[in-house]
Scaffold this motif. Structure first.
Motif, mmCIF file in Angstrom:
data_model
loop_
_atom_site.group_PDB
_atom_site.id
_atom_site.type_symbol
_atom_site.label_atom_id
_atom_site.label_comp_id
_atom_site.label_asym_id
_atom_site.label_seq_id
_atom_site.Cartn_x
_atom_site.Cartn_y
_atom_site.Cartn_z
ATOM 1 N N MET A 183 19.446 37.856 17.027
ATOM 2 C CA MET A 183 18.997 36.585 16.589
ATOM 3 C C MET A 183 19.939 36.830 15.026
ATOM 4 S SD MET A 183 15.457 35.480 16.228
ATOM 5 C CE MET A 183 14.669 35.211 14.812
ATOM 6 N N GLN A 184 20.390 35.669 14.769
ATOM 7 C CA GLN A 184 21.089 35.725 13.670
ATOM 8 C C GLN A 184 20.483 34.390 12.715
ATOM 9 O OE1 GLN A 184 25.133 35.122 13.834
ATOM 10 N NE2 GLN A 184 25.663 35.254 11.835
ATOM 11 N N ILE A 185 20.254 34.658 11.229
ATOM 12 C CA ILE A 185 19.511 33.854 10.534
ATOM 13 C C ILE A 185 20.701 33.267 9.773
ATOM 14 C CG2 ILE A 185 18.084 33.592 8.933
ATOM 15 C CD1 ILE A 185 16.350 35.633 9.781
ATOM 16 N N TYR A 194 24.114 36.468 0.160
ATOM 17 C CA TYR A 194 24.061 34.990 -0.063
ATOM 18 C C TYR A 194 23.093 34.395 -1.074
ATOM 19 C CZ TYR A 194 24.204 30.094 1.482
ATOM 20 O OH TYR A 194 24.381 28.908 1.463
ATOM 21 N N ILE A 195 22.058 35.061 -1.158
ATOM 22 C CA ILE A 195 21.322 34.279 -2.076
ATOM 23 C C ILE A 195 21.618 34.673 -3.507
ATOM 24 C CG2 ILE A 195 18.961 34.395 -3.129
ATOM 25 C CD1 ILE A 195 19.009 33.493 -0.270
ATOM 26 N N THR A 196 22.274 35.744 -3.887
ATOM 27 C CA THR A 196 22.851 35.765 -5.235
ATOM 28 C C THR A 196 23.956 34.898 -5.466
ATOM 29 O OG1 THR A 196 22.440 38.144 -5.086
ATOM 30 C CG2 THR A 196 24.144 37.387 -6.672
ATOM 31 N N LEU A 197 24.853 34.617 -4.482
ATOM 32 C CA LEU A 197 25.952 33.706 -4.475
ATOM 33 C C LEU A 197 25.728 32.196 -4.654
ATOM 34 C CD1 LEU A 197 28.177 35.131 -1.677
ATOM 35 C CD2 LEU A 197 28.670 35.474 -4.019
ATOM 36 N N PHE A 198 24.471 31.969 -3.935
ATOM 37 C CA PHE A 198 23.896 30.650 -4.179
ATOM 38 C C PHE A 198 23.380 30.555 -5.572
ATOM 39 C CE2 PHE A 198 19.909 28.217 -4.208
ATOM 40 C CZ PHE A 198 20.537 27.112 -3.955
ATOM 41 N N VAL A 199 22.541 31.352 -5.987
ATOM 42 C CA VAL A 199 21.814 31.225 -7.237
ATOM 43 C C VAL A 199 23.203 31.134 -8.345
ATOM 44 C CG1 VAL A 199 20.751 32.411 -8.975
ATOM 45 C CG2 VAL A 199 19.727 32.335 -6.497
ATOM 46 N N ASN A 200 24.047 31.982 -8.393
ATOM 47 C CA ASN A 200 25.260 31.835 -9.311
ATOM 48 C C ASN A 200 25.999 30.582 -9.264
ATOM 49 O OD1 ASN A 200 24.805 34.685 -9.801
ATOM 50 N ND2 ASN A 200 26.294 35.426 -8.596
ATOM 51 N N LEU A 235 21.340 31.835 6.582
ATOM 52 C CA LEU A 235 20.651 31.808 5.085
ATOM 53 C C LEU A 235 20.706 30.448 4.419
ATOM 54 C CD1 LEU A 235 21.745 35.372 3.941
ATOM 55 C CD2 LEU A 235 19.461 34.584 4.957
ATOM 56 N N ALA A 236 21.954 29.719 4.811
ATOM 57 C CA ALA A 236 21.936 28.289 4.324
ATOM 58 C C ALA A 236 20.933 27.551 4.773
ATOM 59 C CB ALA A 236 23.306 27.785 4.373
ATOM 60 N N GLU A 237 20.870 27.443 6.129
ATOM 61 C CA GLU A 237 19.741 26.826 6.651
ATOM 62 C C GLU A 237 18.284 27.036 6.165
ATOM 63 O OE1 GLU A 237 19.993 23.841 8.380
ATOM 64 O OE2 GLU A 237 22.259 24.230 8.095
ATOM 65 N N LEU A 238 18.175 28.608 5.682
ATOM 66 C CA LEU A 238 16.689 28.981 5.415
ATOM 67 C C LEU A 238 16.578 28.427 3.889
ATOM 68 C CD1 LEU A 238 14.418 30.912 5.829
ATOM 69 C CD2 LEU A 238 15.650 32.616 4.796
ATOM 70 N N VAL A 239 17.647 28.627 3.097
ATOM 71 C CA VAL A 239 17.517 28.106 1.879
ATOM 72 C C VAL A 239 17.195 26.391 1.876
ATOM 73 C CG1 VAL A 239 18.717 27.541 -0.458
ATOM 74 C CG2 VAL A 239 18.881 30.081 0.863
#
Length: 121
Positions: free
Chosen positions: A67-69, A105-111, A71-75
């Motif tokens: 199963m692959q999540i 991914y989350i760090t990249l998104f926040v930055n 992260l973009a869709e989760l955010v």
């Protein structure tokens, strides 16, 4: 354990006999269900089948699920699909950055979001 071995032996014999035809496998097993299948004790295939161990998927040949999540869709889902253009641009930029960056991914998104909207929440 021996009942399981005997029942599986009869089922394997049915598969060899049927050569892939499931109807023939069923007919074969039906025809031998009342015949002795455990020669030492004289138990039938049906008797052995009723007393065999229940095998889990891991012992029956198994099943793998990966199963692959996204992260973009989760955010997006966690933000209730925020329509803010800076938010959506930050997601797009983070998706591009994941190809070349070692950061998560989350760090990249926040930055990216902080660059696009320094005062945003």
């Amino acid at each position: 354990m021996s009942f399981t071995w005997v029942a599986h032996k009869v089922e394997k014999d049915a598969e060899v006999y049927a050569k892939g035809d499931t109807a023939k496998v069923k007919a074969y097993l039906d025809s031998v269900s009342s015949l002795p299948a455990y020669p030492i004790l004289g138990h039938t295939y049906q008797y052995c089948l009723e007393r065999e161990l229940a095998l889990g998927l891991d012992l029956k040949g198994g099943m793998n699920v990966t199963m692959q999540i996204s992260l973009a869709e989760l955010v997006k889902a966690l933000s209730n699909n925020n329509p803010d253009p800076a938010f959506n641009q930050a997601i797009a930029n983070a998706n591009i950055d994941t190809r070349t960056s070692q950061s998560d991914y989350i760090t990249l998104f926040v930055n990216e979001y902080e660059k696009l909207n320094p005062n945003g929440k």
